[in-house]
Write a protein that holds these residues in place. Structure first.
Motif, PDB file in Angstrom:
ATOM      1  N   HIS A  67       1.509  -1.275   0.460  1.00 33.10           N
ATOM      2  CA  HIS A  67      -0.028  -0.326  -0.319  1.00 33.10           C
ATOM      3  C   HIS A  67       0.929   0.643   0.140  1.00 33.10           C
ATOM      4  N   ASP A  71      -5.425   5.521   3.958  1.00 32.46           N
ATOM      5  CA  ASP A  71      -6.901   5.225   3.609  1.00 32.46           C
ATOM      6  C   ASP A  71      -6.600   5.467   4.508  1.00 32.46           C
ATOM      7  N   HIS A 151     -13.583   6.090   0.379  1.00 32.56           N
ATOM      8  CA  HIS A 151     -12.291   6.927   1.246  1.00 32.56           C
ATOM      9  C   HIS A 151     -11.755   7.797   0.974  1.00 32.56           C
ATOM     10  N   HIS A 153      -7.886   7.387  -0.140  1.00 29.94           N
ATOM     11  CA  HIS A 153      -6.198   7.278  -0.409  1.00 29.94           C
ATOM     12  C   HIS A 153      -5.371   8.272  -1.133  1.00 29.94           C
TER      13      HIS A 153
END
Ligand code: ZN
Length: 399
Positions: A67, A71, A151, A153
């Protein structure tokens, strides 16, 4: 005291008071500015820190196993703010992230970019080349692209995007005086699994290396269990183990959940295409809330399906496991109206974010279906004006 001396004393006092005020002002204002050359990307207490920067298990089929960002779970339509003064370098549509905005900054001599993904409309509030201020409202939280719920990011690229290096946004902002863990409503546990469990999304070849040029170790059937280490991948390939044998599978065939080989339902009216891309010819237009038979082939976000006696490809993001997943069912079952389910929604001239805006709709406003749906866009009427809205931001439940 003589007149002169009294005047002199008064002037002296006034000067001291003015100096005092100036000092107080300076003392009060300076640390606030010096402490925070950056700002939070979302309003305090409106988000949860969900998925953190670093190695992880793939959250959805075809996603990354490292990742690169942070988030923030937040409600759709929440204001997204620039983390610092800068210049917009990207705004609009991009594969995977759906809609995004990228801003280039130089703060205290450090060059970096901030990247805001899955927003509703990347070019709704800002344009490429536009200068923005720290804290400026530049986008709205959405769920566009490879995303399962609304959400933000956020990525921070030291040295600039895309040639610099993605760093941990929480650490980067904390170093500059903004501790996002103190401003959230909730912080999910920051645990990294030691092993990930996946399923094959289709019949697929396990290869000896990360590419189709490598030899085939074996062929895997759909929905067999794979194990993997978080972060173990190379580009679009994932290193996985099946029954003691380790090899490589393309990420499009690795899924964290069992892939339904049975029936799924259309969330909106949907085009079935000859090939897995939007430029290939449309074979059929499938109405919303229709059951489709899943076939074994997948390609990225595309799923091969059977509708009646026709086989073709549809975008999997518009499919639901359950019939009640359908939020907007135009025309069918007597649904003639929907309600806006986000803070703000643009009514546009045509079925795409590149067409001009007719008006801004607000949460809970009612729109009348005109019934023509194209690629997730629904033709509607509100206040005497007609246009198109992205149907995923509508609900058929009366507020
Ligand atoms: Zn993310």
């Amino acid at each position: 005291m003589t007149q002169t001396r009294r005047r002199a004393a008064t002037m002296f006092l006034a000067a001291v008071t003015a100096l005092g005020l100036a000092l107080t002002g300076a003392v009060a204002a300076a640390p606030a500015q010096a402490a925070a050359p950056v700002a939070a990307p979302l309003k305090d207490k409106t988000y949860a820190l969900s998925s953190y920067y670093g190695p992880r298990c793939m959250p959805v089929r075809g996603s990354s196993t490292y990742h690169l960002g942070q988030d923030f779970g937040a409600s759709s339509g929440s204001d997204v703010r620039a983390v610092a003064d800068g210049t917009v370098s990207r705004a609009g549509t991009v594969s995977g992230f759906g809609q995004w905005v990228v801003v280039d900054h130089v703060v205290d001599g450090v060059r970096f970019s901030s990247l805001y993904a899955h927003v509703i409309d990347g070019d709704q509030r800002v344009r490429k080349g536009q200068k923005v201020r720290k804290g400026q409202h530049i986008a709205d939280v959405g769920s566009t692209g490879t995303s399962t719920s609304p959400h933000l990011h956020l990525e921070i690229w030291r040295g600039g995007y895309p040639n610099g290096k993605a760093v941990d946004p929480l650490r980067f902002l904390k170093k500059r005086g903004i501790d996002l863990t103190q401003r959230s409503t909730r912080n999910y546990a920051r645990t990294v699994a030691t092993s990930c469990r996946y399923f094959t999304a289709a019949k697929v070849r396990l290869r000896s290396g990360p590419g189709t040029g490598y030899g085939v170790l074996r062929t895997l059937q759909p929905n067999v269990v794979l194990t993997a280490k978080p972060g173990d991948g190379s580009g679009e390939w994932r290193k996985v183990t099946r029954s003691g044998r380790t090899g490589w599978v393309h990420r499009d065939y690795v899924s964290p959940s069992y892939t339904s080989q049975g029936t799924r339902y259309t969330l909106t009216s949907l085009n079935m295409r000859a090939r897995p891309n939007t430029s290939s010819p449309v074979r059929r237009t499938i109405p919303a809330d229709t059951s489709l038979t899943m076939l074994r082939d997948v390609k990225g976000d595309w799923q091969r399906v059977r509708y009646g006696s026709t086989n073709g490809w549809v975008s999997a993001q518009y499919l639901s496991d359950t019939r009640d997943g359908a939020r907007v069912v135009p025309k069918k079952s007597g649904n003639t109206h929907s309600w806006v389910d986000v803070k703000k929604l643009y009514l546009r001239k045509g079925p795409s974010t590149s067409t001009s805006k007719v008006m801004t709709l607000r949460r809970d406003q009612r729109v009348r279906h005109l019934g023509k749906m194209r690629n997730g866009w629904l033709e509607v009427k509100h206040g005497g004006k007609r246009g198109y809205v992205a149907s995923r931001y509508l609900t058929s439940n009366k507020p």
